[in-house]
Design a protein around this motif. Sequence first.
Motif, PDB file in Angstrom:
ATOM      1  N   LEU A   1       0.953  -1.248  -0.038  1.00 25.47           N
ATOM      2  CA  LEU A   1      -0.088  -0.150  -0.161  1.00 25.47           C
ATOM      3  C   LEU A   1       0.993   1.147   0.021  1.00 25.47           C
ATOM      4  O   LEU A   1       0.679   2.176  -0.866  1.00 25.47           O
ATOM      5  CB  LEU A   1      -0.977  -0.066   1.207  1.00 25.47           C
ATOM      6  CG  LEU A   1      -2.016   1.218   1.381  1.00 25.47           C
ATOM      7  CD1 LEU A   1      -2.901   1.238   0.037  1.00 25.47           C
ATOM      8  CD2 LEU A   1      -2.745   1.063   2.557  1.00 25.47           C
ATOM      9  N   ILE A   2       2.038   1.477   0.791  1.00 28.01           N
ATOM     10  CA  ILE A   2       2.765   2.306   1.102  1.00 28.01           C
ATOM     11  C   ILE A   2       3.632   2.695  -0.431  1.00 28.01           C
ATOM     12  O   ILE A   2       3.585   3.816  -1.027  1.00 28.01           O
ATOM     13  CB  ILE A   2       3.612   2.244   2.205  1.00 28.01           C
ATOM     14  CG1 ILE A   2       2.783   2.570   3.327  1.00 28.01           C
ATOM     15  CG2 ILE A   2       4.687   3.509   2.100  1.00 28.01           C
ATOM     16  CD1 ILE A   2       3.477   2.033   4.695  1.00 28.01           C
ATOM     17  N   HIS A   3       3.761   1.531  -0.897  1.00 23.22           N
ATOM     18  CA  HIS A   3       4.715   1.390  -2.315  1.00 23.22           C
ATOM     19  C   HIS A   3       3.766   1.987  -3.355  1.00 23.22           C
ATOM     20  O   HIS A   3       4.155   2.939  -4.317  1.00 23.22           O
ATOM     21  CB  HIS A   3       4.957   0.278  -2.700  1.00 23.22           C
ATOM     22  CG  HIS A   3       6.069   0.170  -3.858  1.00 23.22           C
ATOM     23  ND1 HIS A   3       5.435  -0.101  -5.196  1.00 23.22           N
ATOM     24  CD2 HIS A   3       7.264   0.279  -4.145  1.00 23.22           C
ATOM     25  CE1 HIS A   3       6.400  -0.308  -5.977  1.00 23.22           C
ATOM     26  NE2 HIS A   3       7.474   0.235  -5.353  1.00 23.22           N
ATOM     27  N   PHE A   4       2.458   1.702  -3.413  1.00 26.25           N
ATOM     28  CA  PHE A   4       1.310   2.291  -4.374  1.00 26.25           C
ATOM     29  C   PHE A   4       1.419   3.567  -4.135  1.00 26.25           C
ATOM     30  O   PHE A   4       1.338   4.384  -5.317  1.00 26.25           O
ATOM     31  CB  PHE A   4      -0.022   1.207  -4.258  1.00 26.25           C
ATOM     32  CG  PHE A   4      -0.904   1.930  -5.042  1.00 26.25           C
ATOM     33  CD1 PHE A   4      -0.872   1.605  -6.363  1.00 26.25           C
ATOM     34  CD2 PHE A   4      -1.819   2.665  -4.417  1.00 26.25           C
ATOM     35  CE1 PHE A   4      -1.942   2.204  -7.183  1.00 26.25           C
ATOM     36  CE2 PHE A   4      -3.052   3.242  -5.373  1.00 26.25           C
ATOM     37  CZ  PHE A   4      -2.799   2.893  -6.615  1.00 26.25           C
ATOM     38  N   LEU A   5       1.172   4.210  -2.883  1.00 27.89           N
ATOM     39  CA  LEU A   5       1.055   5.609  -2.806  1.00 27.89           C
ATOM     40  C   LEU A   5       2.055   6.315  -3.247  1.00 27.89           C
ATOM     41  O   LEU A   5       2.114   7.390  -3.685  1.00 27.89           O
ATOM     42  CB  LEU A   5       0.569   5.879  -1.157  1.00 27.89           C
ATOM     43  CG  LEU A   5      -0.750   5.232  -0.920  1.00 27.89           C
ATOM     44  CD1 LEU A   5      -0.907   5.225   0.846  1.00 27.89           C
ATOM     45  CD2 LEU A   5      -2.130   5.787  -1.443  1.00 27.89           C
ATOM     46  N   ILE A   6       3.211   5.763  -2.714  1.00 23.42           N
ATOM     47  CA  ILE A   6       4.542   6.672  -3.398  1.00 23.42           C
ATOM     48  C   ILE A   6       4.518   6.671  -4.937  1.00 23.42           C
ATOM     49  O   ILE A   6       4.806   7.701  -5.543  1.00 23.42           O
ATOM     50  CB  ILE A   6       5.785   5.826  -2.739  1.00 23.42           C
ATOM     51  CG1 ILE A   6       5.638   6.210  -1.367  1.00 23.42           C
ATOM     52  CG2 ILE A   6       6.983   6.521  -3.575  1.00 23.42           C
ATOM     53  CD1 ILE A   6       6.806   5.326  -0.480  1.00 23.42           C
ATOM     54  N   MET A   7       4.107   5.481  -5.502  1.00 22.01           N
ATOM     55  CA  MET A   7       4.234   5.553  -6.871  1.00 22.01           C
ATOM     56  C   MET A   7       3.164   6.323  -7.666  1.00 22.01           C
ATOM     57  O   MET A   7       3.401   7.107  -8.535  1.00 22.01           O
ATOM     58  CB  MET A   7       3.763   4.090  -7.608  1.00 22.01           C
ATOM     59  CG  MET A   7       4.989   3.073  -7.076  1.00 22.01           C
ATOM     60  SD  MET A   7       6.679   3.506  -7.906  1.00 22.01           S
ATOM     61  CE  MET A   7       7.478   3.816  -6.625  1.00 22.01           C
ATOM     62  N   LEU A   8       2.022   6.645  -6.825  1.00 24.37           N
ATOM     63  CA  LEU A   8       0.802   7.392  -7.279  1.00 24.37           C
ATOM     64  C   LEU A   8       1.376   8.708  -7.276  1.00 24.37           C
ATOM     65  O   LEU A   8       1.036   9.498  -8.270  1.00 24.37           O
ATOM     66  CB  LEU A   8      -0.197   7.221  -6.500  1.00 24.37           C
ATOM     67  CG  LEU A   8      -1.621   7.715  -6.891  1.00 24.37           C
ATOM     68  CD1 LEU A   8      -2.154   7.140  -8.146  1.00 24.37           C
ATOM     69  CD2 LEU A   8      -2.701   7.598  -5.751  1.00 24.37           C
ATOM     70  N   VAL A   9       2.200   8.969  -6.242  1.00 25.35           N
ATOM     71  CA  VAL A   9       2.556  10.557  -5.963  1.00 25.35           C
ATOM     72  C   VAL A   9       3.732  11.097  -6.798  1.00 25.35           C
ATOM     73  O   VAL A   9       3.810  11.949  -7.338  1.00 25.35           O
ATOM     74  CB  VAL A   9       2.624  10.638  -4.387  1.00 25.35           C
ATOM     75  CG1 VAL A   9       3.144  12.364  -4.241  1.00 25.35           C
ATOM     76  CG2 VAL A   9       1.314  10.538  -3.725  1.00 25.35           C
ATOM     77  N   THR A  10       4.577   9.984  -7.152  1.00 22.46           N
ATOM     78  CA  THR A  10       5.634  10.176  -8.004  1.00 22.46           C
ATOM     79  C   THR A  10       5.593  10.079  -9.364  1.00 22.46           C
ATOM     80  O   THR A  10       6.102  10.720 -10.078  1.00 22.46           O
ATOM     81  CB  THR A  10       6.918   9.592  -7.315  1.00 22.46           C
ATOM     82  OG1 THR A  10       6.843   8.317  -7.067  1.00 22.46           O
ATOM     83  CG2 THR A  10       6.977  10.578  -5.798  1.00 22.46           C
ATOM     84  N   VAL A  11       5.751   8.647  -9.695  1.00 23.99           N
ATOM     85  CA  VAL A  11       5.662   8.038 -10.829  1.00 23.99           C
ATOM     86  C   VAL A  11       4.576   8.342 -11.823  1.00 23.99           C
ATOM     87  O   VAL A  11       4.973   8.929 -13.008  1.00 23.99           O
ATOM     88  CB  VAL A  11       5.973   6.568 -10.875  1.00 23.99           C
ATOM     89  CG1 VAL A  11       5.875   6.051 -12.205  1.00 23.99           C
ATOM     90  CG2 VAL A  11       7.264   6.135 -10.147  1.00 23.99           C
ATOM     91  N   PHE A  12       3.462   8.400 -11.311  1.00 24.42           N
ATOM     92  CA  PHE A  12       2.275   8.716 -12.149  1.00 24.42           C
ATOM     93  C   PHE A  12       2.069  10.080 -12.652  1.00 24.42           C
ATOM     94  O   PHE A  12       2.094  10.385 -13.893  1.00 24.42           O
ATOM     95  CB  PHE A  12       0.777   8.783 -11.265  1.00 24.42           C
ATOM     96  CG  PHE A  12      -0.473   8.850 -12.132  1.00 24.42           C
ATOM     97  CD1 PHE A  12      -0.743   7.902 -13.323  1.00 24.42           C
ATOM     98  CD2 PHE A  12      -1.189  10.018 -11.947  1.00 24.42           C
ATOM     99  CE1 PHE A  12      -1.760   8.376 -13.888  1.00 24.42           C
ATOM    100  CE2 PHE A  12      -2.094  10.282 -12.728  1.00 24.42           C
ATOM    101  CZ  PHE A  12      -2.640   9.566 -13.731  1.00 24.42           C
ATOM    102  N   PRO A  13       2.728  11.101 -11.889  1.00 24.35           N
ATOM    103  CA  PRO A  13       3.010  12.588 -12.526  1.00 24.35           C
ATOM    104  C   PRO A  13       4.041  12.778 -13.592  1.00 24.35           C
ATOM    105  O   PRO A  13       3.865  13.126 -14.618  1.00 24.35           O
ATOM    106  CB  PRO A  13       3.212  13.432 -11.453  1.00 24.35           C
ATOM    107  CG  PRO A  13       2.534  12.699 -10.366  1.00 24.35           C
ATOM    108  CD  PRO A  13       2.681  11.261 -10.379  1.00 24.35           C
ATOM    109  N   CYS A  14       5.011  11.669 -13.344  1.00 24.77           N
ATOM    110  CA  CYS A  14       6.135  11.725 -14.308  1.00 24.77           C
ATOM    111  C   CYS A  14       5.554  11.178 -15.873  1.00 24.77           C
ATOM    112  O   CYS A  14       6.038  11.631 -16.779  1.00 24.77           O
ATOM    113  CB  CYS A  14       7.393  10.704 -13.788  1.00 24.77           C
ATOM    114  SG  CYS A  14       8.216  11.636 -12.578  1.00 24.77           S
ATOM    115  N   LEU A  15       4.703  10.089 -15.661  1.00 22.68           N
ATOM    116  CA  LEU A  15       4.130   9.559 -16.813  1.00 22.68           C
ATOM    117  C   LEU A  15       3.283  10.505 -17.468  1.00 22.68           C
ATOM    118  O   LEU A  15       3.055  10.624 -18.833  1.00 22.68           O
ATOM    119  CB  LEU A  15       3.570   8.239 -16.327  1.00 22.68           C
ATOM    120  CG  LEU A  15       4.508   7.113 -15.842  1.00 22.68           C
ATOM    121  CD1 LEU A  15       3.577   5.998 -15.563  1.00 22.68           C
ATOM    122  CD2 LEU A  15       5.494   6.583 -16.858  1.00 22.68           C
TER     123      LEU A  15
END
Length: 51
Positions: A33-47
């Motif tokens: 869950l924490i990994h998903f949230l970090i990805m949502l906040v960081t990687v998703f905007p990059c994409l």
Amino acid sequence: MRSTFITRLIITIVSATSVLYNIETWSLVKQSLIHFLIMLVTVFPCLVFSN
């Protein structure tokens, strides 16, 4: 140039968050869950930014 920078940024973020799975006191669900949230906040905007 921009896509190379964003790719490197994503790789760095994913590599940095992989240490979450080394915390043995956390459950797998919490780690995921924490990994998903970090990805949502960081990687998703990059994409989104890279089109």
